[in-house]
Each structure stands twice: as C-alpha cells, then as structure tokens.
Enzyme design. Sequence first.
Site, short mmCIF file in Angstrom:
data_model
loop_
_atom_site.label_atom_id
_atom_site.label_comp_id
_atom_site.label_asym_id
_atom_site.label_seq_id
_atom_site.Cartn_x
_atom_site.Cartn_y
_atom_site.Cartn_z
N ASP A 1 -0.60 -4.03 11.07
CA ASP A 1 -1.91 -4.58 10.75
C ASP A 1 -2.91 -3.69 11.49
O ASP A 1 -2.68 -3.30 12.63
CB ASP A 1 -2.06 -6.04 11.17
CG ASP A 1 -3.23 -6.68 10.42
OD1 ASP A 1 -3.35 -6.49 9.21
OD2 ASP A 1 -4.06 -7.36 11.07
N PHE B 1 -7.23 7.22 2.87
CA PHE B 1 -7.56 6.02 2.10
C PHE B 1 -8.56 5.19 2.93
O PHE B 1 -8.92 5.56 4.04
CB PHE B 1 -6.31 5.20 1.75
CG PHE B 1 -5.66 4.56 2.95
CD1 PHE B 1 -4.81 5.30 3.76
CD2 PHE B 1 -5.91 3.23 3.28
CE1 PHE B 1 -4.21 4.71 4.88
CE2 PHE B 1 -5.31 2.65 4.39
CZ PHE B 1 -4.47 3.40 5.19
N ASN C 1 0.85 -1.19 0.00
CA ASN C 1 0.00 0.00 0.00
C ASN C 1 0.89 1.25 0.00
O ASN C 1 1.48 1.61 1.02
CB ASN C 1 -0.90 -0.06 1.25
CG ASN C 1 -1.84 1.13 1.35
OD1 ASN C 1 -1.58 2.18 0.81
ND2 ASN C 1 -2.93 0.92 2.07
N HIS D 1 0.16 4.27 -0.20
CA HIS D 1 -0.34 5.34 0.67
C HIS D 1 0.21 5.16 2.09
O HIS D 1 0.63 6.12 2.73
CB HIS D 1 -1.86 5.35 0.67
CG HIS D 1 -2.39 6.67 1.09
ND1 HIS D 1 -2.95 7.56 0.22
CD2 HIS D 1 -2.39 7.28 2.29
CE1 HIS D 1 -3.28 8.66 0.87
NE2 HIS D 1 -2.97 8.50 2.14
N LYS D 2 0.19 3.92 2.56
CA LYS D 2 0.75 3.65 3.89
C LYS D 2 2.25 3.96 3.92
O LYS D 2 2.76 4.47 4.90
CB LYS D 2 0.56 2.17 4.27
CG LYS D 2 -0.81 1.82 4.78
CD LYS D 2 -0.74 0.42 5.35
CE LYS D 2 -2.07 -0.08 5.84
NZ LYS D 2 -1.98 -1.45 6.36
N ASP E 1 -11.33 6.29 5.66
CA ASP E 1 -11.14 7.67 6.11
C ASP E 1 -12.33 8.60 5.81
O ASP E 1 -12.63 9.48 6.63
CB ASP E 1 -9.84 8.26 5.54
CG ASP E 1 -8.62 7.81 6.32
OD1 ASP E 1 -8.77 7.44 7.50
OD2 ASP E 1 -7.52 7.83 5.75
P1 IMP Z 1 -4.52 -3.64 6.80
O1 IMP Z 1 -3.86 -3.23 8.05
O2 IMP Z 1 -3.76 -3.17 5.59
O3 IMP Z 1 -4.86 -5.09 6.78
O4 IMP Z 1 -5.86 -2.79 6.70
C1 IMP Z 1 -7.05 -3.16 7.31
C2 IMP Z 1 -8.19 -2.35 6.77
O5 IMP Z 1 -8.33 -1.15 7.53
C3 IMP Z 1 -8.11 -1.94 5.31
O6 IMP Z 1 -9.40 -2.08 4.74
C4 IMP Z 1 -7.71 -0.50 5.35
O7 IMP Z 1 -8.24 0.23 4.26
C5 IMP Z 1 -8.33 -0.05 6.66
N1 IMP Z 1 -7.49 0.97 7.25
C6 IMP Z 1 -6.34 0.80 7.91
N2 IMP Z 1 -5.82 1.97 8.29
C7 IMP Z 1 -6.68 2.91 7.85
C8 IMP Z 1 -6.66 4.32 7.94
O8 IMP Z 1 -5.75 4.97 8.45
N3 IMP Z 1 -7.71 4.94 7.38
C9 IMP Z 1 -8.74 4.28 6.77
N4 IMP Z 1 -8.78 2.96 6.65
C10 IMP Z 1 -7.76 2.27 7.20
#
Ligand code: IMP
Length: 222
Positions: free
Chosen positions: A75, A157, A16, A18-19, A160
Amino acid sequence: MIGYLCCMKLIFATANLHKLQEASEILGPGFELSTPAANGLTDEIPETGNTLEANSLQKASFIRERLGADCFADDSGLEVDFLDGAPGVYTARYAAGDVRFKDNLEKLLFVMKDVPWEKRTARFRAVVTLIIGNEVKQFEGVLEGRIGTERKGQGGFGYDPIFIPNEIPDLLGNDVMPGETWHLVPNTAGLANAELPEGGKNAISHRGQCMRAMAEYLKSRK
Ligand code: IMP
C-alpha cells in the site's frame, strides 16, 4: 523440470499490472509472481484501513484467506508537506467525487499551483506485507522529492509525471539492471519519475526499497 524448481511462487495482491511488472523486474528471476485474478480470484481486494500498514496487511490477509498461498501486498501513498501529509493513505482516491478534476494528478497540480518550489516537498511511502508460511513481515520504503509544476515524461504510472525525486541513480544512461551497482546523485536536471527509465525508477522508488528488502529477507530464510 529445472524451471519447476527454480522459483519462489508468490501472489502479489494487486490488479495493477504496472505494479506487477515493476515487482517482477525488482525481484528478478528467482521469483515467479502472479496476480489474484490469474489464480481465479476476481473479487475487489478490500482497503479500508487508516494507515498504509493496516491496508497492506488487510490486502495480504485477504489473499491468504481466499487462496491459501504465500503472498504479499503493498500500500502506498504520497505525503505532501504543504498539505500536512495529505493525501497520504487516501492518495488513490484523492480526486474521487470532485467533478472538477478528471484525475488525482490534475487536482494536486491545481491545489499546489501557487506554492513556491521550496515548499513543494513530498514523499512517496510504501509498506509491503509478506505472508509466507506462518510468518507475517512488513517492509517500508520512502522516496523523498517535490511536487513538480507540470506533467513530464511518459513512463511509470499514477503521480510519476509530477513527482521530482531529490536523488536519482548515476547509471541512468544505461538504465539500472537488478543487482547492478549504482550510486545516488542529486537530481540537478529536475527529472520527474516518469522521465526515468524503468530500472532507474525501480532503483530508487519506495516500492523498490520494500521489494529489495523483502527479497533479501526471503533469500536469508531459505
Ligand atoms: P495504492 O498503493 O495502489 O493504493 O496506490 C496509492 C496511490 O498512490 C495510487 O493513486 C497510485 O497511483 C499512487 N502511487 C503509488 N505508487 C506510485 C508510484 O510509484 N508512482 C506514482 N504514483 C504512485
């Protein structure tokens, strides 16, 4: 050669971008982050645990085993009180297989459509696992808020546009730069995460809290 000596190199176990950008902004210039793909590893990173801690450790361990480098993984999940903490660890796959919804956010808005404001409380939770040398450390961050009733804003993303944090930084007009001092104030305007400037979201976010704790830890062990 100064550039060569300046940074701590870490692989962030994510695809990701963005992350990756968020993490680079939060950690600041002392760190040089890259993705597994940029290091030649394009295999899907496994995520089969039942907890954020287990998944975050699994992702970081996978990168360590394959690339042998210092790395970290996150995570995260969204816990909605009205849904007894769901979708939680399954947040990324919330709408998967449900043909009525094209994305997670749309499904959550639908499921919550008749829920009154006071019962829309929720939180983002993140766990970051750092593997450096022979050490494994975990950091947790939590952002409290509510699920909004409509999409708002263009930033961030994932969820949000429908996550309304309880508190926001008081420096929003100028954004918040890494290392700057700011205070939390009540989010009286009901801004969604996606309406905050990047620095504003990073200042309060679950991942921001983890990353800053990790950065402090890394600086303390130098
Ligand atoms: P993962 O940690 O990448 O598995 O993300 C878990 C879920 O939470 C995904 O659907 C992300 O889009 C959502 N998510 C995680 N962090 C954020 C954030 O900062 N803002 C919005 N959605 C988030």
